[in-house]
Motif scaffolding. Structure first.
Motif, PDB file in Angstrom:
ATOM      1  N   LEU A  14      17.977  -3.307  -7.600  1.00  0.00           N
ATOM      2  CA  LEU A  14      18.667  -4.596  -7.740  1.00  0.00           C
ATOM      3  C   LEU A  14      18.809  -4.976  -9.207  1.00  0.00           C
ATOM      4  O   LEU A  14      19.880  -5.400  -9.656  1.00  0.00           O
ATOM      5  CB  LEU A  14      17.905  -5.700  -7.001  1.00  0.00           C
ATOM      6  N   ASN A  15      17.722  -4.810  -9.963  1.00  0.00           N
ATOM      7  CA  ASN A  15      17.740  -5.193 -11.384  1.00  0.00           C
ATOM      8  C   ASN A  15      18.749  -4.383 -12.177  1.00  0.00           C
ATOM      9  O   ASN A  15      19.456  -4.916 -13.043  1.00  0.00           O
ATOM     10  CB  ASN A  15      16.343  -5.018 -11.988  1.00  0.00           C
ATOM     11  N   ILE A  16      18.836  -3.091 -11.887  1.00  0.00           N
ATOM     12  CA  ILE A  16      19.774  -2.218 -12.607  1.00  0.00           C
ATOM     13  C   ILE A  16      21.213  -2.653 -12.347  1.00  0.00           C
ATOM     14  O   ILE A  16      22.016  -2.804 -13.269  1.00  0.00           O
ATOM     15  CB  ILE A  16      19.564  -0.748 -12.200  1.00  0.00           C
ATOM     16  N   LEU A  17      21.534  -2.892 -11.088  1.00  0.00           N
ATOM     17  CA  LEU A  17      22.902  -3.286 -10.755  1.00  0.00           C
ATOM     18  C   LEU A  17      23.226  -4.691 -11.252  1.00  0.00           C
ATOM     19  O   LEU A  17      24.359  -4.960 -11.672  1.00  0.00           O
ATOM     20  CB  LEU A  17      23.136  -3.172  -9.252  1.00  0.00           C
ATOM     21  N   GLU A  18      22.260  -5.580 -11.229  1.00  0.00           N
ATOM     22  CA  GLU A  18      22.475  -6.914 -11.812  1.00  0.00           C
ATOM     23  C   GLU A  18      22.842  -6.796 -13.291  1.00  0.00           C
ATOM     24  O   GLU A  18      23.758  -7.478 -13.778  1.00  0.00           O
ATOM     25  CB  GLU A  18      21.219  -7.767 -11.669  1.00  0.00           C
ATOM     26  N   ASP A  19      22.136  -5.941 -13.997  1.00  0.00           N
ATOM     27  CA  ASP A  19      22.399  -5.730 -15.425  1.00  0.00           C
ATOM     28  C   ASP A  19      23.787  -5.136 -15.641  1.00  0.00           C
ATOM     29  O   ASP A  19      24.529  -5.577 -16.533  1.00  0.00           O
ATOM     30  CB  ASP A  19      21.324  -4.810 -16.005  1.00  0.00           C
ATOM     31  N   PHE A 103      25.639   4.216 -15.951  1.00  0.00           N
ATOM     32  CA  PHE A 103      26.590   3.128 -16.170  1.00  0.00           C
ATOM     33  C   PHE A 103      28.038   3.620 -16.153  1.00  0.00           C
ATOM     34  O   PHE A 103      28.922   2.940 -15.624  1.00  0.00           O
ATOM     35  CB  PHE A 103      26.324   2.406 -17.494  1.00  0.00           C
ATOM     36  N   ASP A 104      28.302   4.818 -16.711  1.00  0.00           N
ATOM     37  CA  ASP A 104      29.688   5.293 -16.729  1.00  0.00           C
ATOM     38  C   ASP A 104      30.207   5.540 -15.314  1.00  0.00           C
ATOM     39  O   ASP A 104      31.375   5.280 -15.011  1.00  0.00           O
ATOM     40  CB  ASP A 104      29.821   6.555 -17.603  1.00  0.00           C
ATOM     41  N   ARG A 105      29.326   6.005 -14.413  1.00  0.00           N
ATOM     42  CA  ARG A 105      29.749   6.229 -13.025  1.00  0.00           C
ATOM     43  C   ARG A 105      29.955   4.881 -12.319  1.00  0.00           C
ATOM     44  O   ARG A 105      30.899   4.725 -11.530  1.00  0.00           O
ATOM     45  CB  ARG A 105      28.675   7.055 -12.322  1.00  0.00           C
ATOM     46  N   PHE A 106      29.085   3.910 -12.600  1.00  0.00           N
ATOM     47  CA  PHE A 106      29.252   2.553 -12.079  1.00  0.00           C
ATOM     48  C   PHE A 106      30.583   1.964 -12.547  1.00  0.00           C
ATOM     49  O   PHE A 106      31.335   1.370 -11.774  1.00  0.00           O
ATOM     50  CB  PHE A 106      28.091   1.683 -12.553  1.00  0.00           C
TER      51      PHE A 106
END
Length: 245
Positions: A14-19, A103-106
């Protein structure tokens, strides 16, 4: 703004995606939650446009969530288990992110989502400074999963020669084998990177770097001759002309 919901039973995820969401100027986080029931209520009430959805959750799996939500929000699946990829695409998810999520894939996935949810804005959205846009997934190591009769098979994109659509299934011809899968051409076309693959006929998708030669409206890949359909001719030759020297 695209309203986002993150659903995962792992707080770190959750924290990673929030960031990541905070870095995107066109995304707005509505809620990040470990409770899929709460998330489903928000989706059904129309409070989210895009859901980042974990597949493996105790109360309600991501696949069950998708079926109950019934298309009320677009979904990007997030999981460490690649075997769910094909089922996700059959349920019309936007994309499928394997953990750990770079992050690049996100960034690539949310751009795709923006193009679906808000196409007009997608062409004008500025690239955030933190996004390593040049670091696109390496084609030589990129892959998809396809469901065959007895298993889900990993298939590297660089091995694909061409894809032939038949009545109820498609045949994927690779450098080593022919793989038959129950799938339609449109979903397969959407799953492949357009930089490397192009639809040239109602029944054919070809890998551009596997083309040996072109003669009039015929493509030669090894000993296979593939016709270029009238509907696809202009787009195909526009790409070919751009690579002429």
């Amino acid at each position: 703004m695209i309203r986002c919901l993150v659903v995962d039973d792992e707080p770190l995820a959750l924290n990673i995606l929030e960031d990541y969401i905070a870095k995107m100027p066109f995304l707005q986080l509505v809620k990040a939650t470990t409770n899929p029931i709460e998330a489903l209520t928000l989706v059904q009430s129309g409070e989210a446009d895009l859901v980042f959805l974990d597949v493996q959750m105790p109360e309600l799996t991501g696949i069950q969530f998708l079926k109950i939500a019934n298309g009320k929000a677009k979904v990007i699946l997030t999981t460490a288990y690649p075997q769910y990829a094909l089922e996700g695409y059959e349920l019309d998810v936007v994309d499928y992110l394997l953990k750990p999520i770079a992050f690049d894939r996100f960034y690539k996935a949310v751009q795709k989502a923006q193009g679906i949810i808000n196409p007009a804005a997608a062409t004008s959205t500025p690239v955030p400074a933190a996004a390593p846009v040049q670091q696109q997934p390496d084609f030589l190591s990129d892959f998809i999963f396809v469901k065959t009769e007895h298993k889900i098979q990993k298939l590297y994109l660089h091995d694909i020669l061409f894809i032939e659509g038949l009545k109820d299934y498609i045949s994927i011809f690779t450098t080593n084998e022919r793989i038959i899968t129950l799938q339609n051409m449109k979903k397969m076309e959407d799953a492949l990177p357009e930089k490397h693959f192009i639809r040239v006929h109602r029944s054919y998708i070809v890998s551009l770097d596997k083309i040996d030669s072109i003669e009039r409206s015929r493509i030669f890949i090894g000993d296979k001759i593939i016709p270029v359909g009238d509907t696809y001719r202009d787009d195909f030759f526009r790409i070919i002309d751009g690579k002429n020297v």
